[in-house]
Write an enzyme that holds these catalytic residues in place. Structure first.
Site, PDB file in Angstrom:
ATOM      1  N   HIS A 159       0.822  -1.210   0.000  1.00  0.00           N
ATOM      2  CA  HIS A 159       0.000   0.000   0.000  1.00  0.00           C
ATOM      3  C   HIS A 159       0.854   1.258   0.000  1.00  0.00           C
ATOM      4  O   HIS A 159       2.084   1.205   0.090  1.00  0.00           O
ATOM      5  CB  HIS A 159      -0.935  -0.011   1.206  1.00  0.00           C
ATOM      6  CG  HIS A 159      -0.265  -0.060   2.550  1.00  0.00           C
ATOM      7  ND1 HIS A 159       0.144   1.066   3.224  1.00  0.00           N
ATOM      8  CD2 HIS A 159       0.071  -1.118   3.335  1.00  0.00           C
ATOM      9  CE1 HIS A 159       0.691   0.715   4.381  1.00  0.00           C
ATOM     10  NE2 HIS A 159       0.667  -0.601   4.471  1.00  0.00           N
TER      11      HIS A 159
ATOM     12  N   CYS B 126       2.363  -3.131   6.730  1.00  0.00           N
ATOM     13  CA  CYS B 126       2.869  -4.248   5.935  1.00  0.00           C
ATOM     14  C   CYS B 126       4.007  -3.751   5.056  1.00  0.00           C
ATOM     15  O   CYS B 126       5.096  -3.493   5.539  1.00  0.00           O
ATOM     16  CB  CYS B 126       1.731  -4.829   5.102  1.00  0.00           C
ATOM     17  SG  CYS B 126       0.409  -5.576   6.093  1.00  0.00           S
TER      18      CYS B 126
END
Length: 273
Positions: free
Chosen positions: A207, A223
């Site tokens: 992302h 992440c």
């Protein structure tokens, strides 16, 4: 509720919005419940945003002058009605920019390989080449390895904290229990790729970010995050169903050498012994 973020001390960088990768409101019903994740020290700013304090090393001196082309790649841009800020030059370098590199992974074009140990992501182009992106690796990113597939992606995705996060720090997360709309202050940034394994959500995301200072570093939350300019570029090239391979720590730097070079190096070591 904390009224303001503690003032940072030397070596601390204040990063807006904790980039947790959980509960994206996916379009399928069979989704694993989020597991507890390490959460950094967070506080609420006066304008109601979450903020985290990360210990980040200083940016290393540039090995090469920053080129105009690199600046232009990370300038302010418009996307879906949002004005994405330019990446500050102090966080840019010729080594960090997205660029085509030689990469010898034995997988077809379109495969994504994440190398958390090197803070790099590679999107294979074929003919032993890949588009290389610099990433920040959060706790969830370091905990996951193996294979998955891009089930779907979202522009300016919605973010929702896990129930565990809300229970642990209700004064921080409860206001977002119904989710946070996508936008410049959302921890998932401009795009998110949602990874599934065997039809189930891995809770692993690739992302964007609103914290450009974090790119190129290991951080406490989230992440795999990229500059917003880079995640838009990557998402435009990635199709749903794309294979994603996440290397483990022992595989850091794998596929950077041509197979013939690896064989020659092994032979040289044997000859030296």
């Amino acid at each position: 509720m904390i009224s303001q973020v503690p003032k940072p001390v030397a070596g601390l960088v204040l990063l807006a919005l904790v980039a947790a990768c959980a509960r994206p409101l996916p379009p399928v019903s069979d989704v694993s419940e989020a597991q507890p994740q390490a959460v950094p020290n967070v506080a609420m700013t006066e304008n109601g945003y979450l903020a985290e304090v990360e210990v980040l090393p200083p940016e290393p001196p540039r090995k090469r002058p920053l080129q105009p082309e690199t600046r232009s790649m990370y300038m302010s841009t418009q996307d879906n009605g949002m004005t994405i800020p330019a990446v500050p030059e102090k966080y840019l370098s010729e080594e960090k920019k997205r660029q085509l590199v030689d990469y010898y992974a034995p997988y077809p074009a379109g495969t994504i390989i994440v190398d958390p140990g090197a803070t790099k992501l590679y999107h294979l182009q074929g003919n032993d080449q890949a588009m290389q992106y610099t990433v920040a690796v959060g706790a969830a990113g370091r905990a996951f390895n193996g294979e998955a597939k891009v089930a779907y992606q979202r522009d300016w995705p919605r973010w929702t904290p896990t129930q565990n996060m809300i229970k642990r720090e209700p004064e921080v997360y409860n206001q977002f229990k119904d989710g946070m709309e996508g936008g410049l202050d959302n921890p998932l940034g401009a795009r998110a790729l949602y990874l599934y394994r065997n039809g189930k959500d891995t809770l692993y995301r690739i992302h964007g970010t609103r914290s450009p200072a974090s790119i190129g570093h290991a951080v406490s939350s989230g992440c795999i995050r990229l500059f917003n300019q880079d995640i838009i570029h990557l998402a435009d090239q990635v199709k749903n169903g794309a294979r994603v391979i996440v290397l483990n720590e022992s595989e850091t730097g794998k596929y950077l050498r041509a197979p013939s070079d690896v064989v020659q190096l092994a032979e040289d070591v044997l000859d030296a012994g």
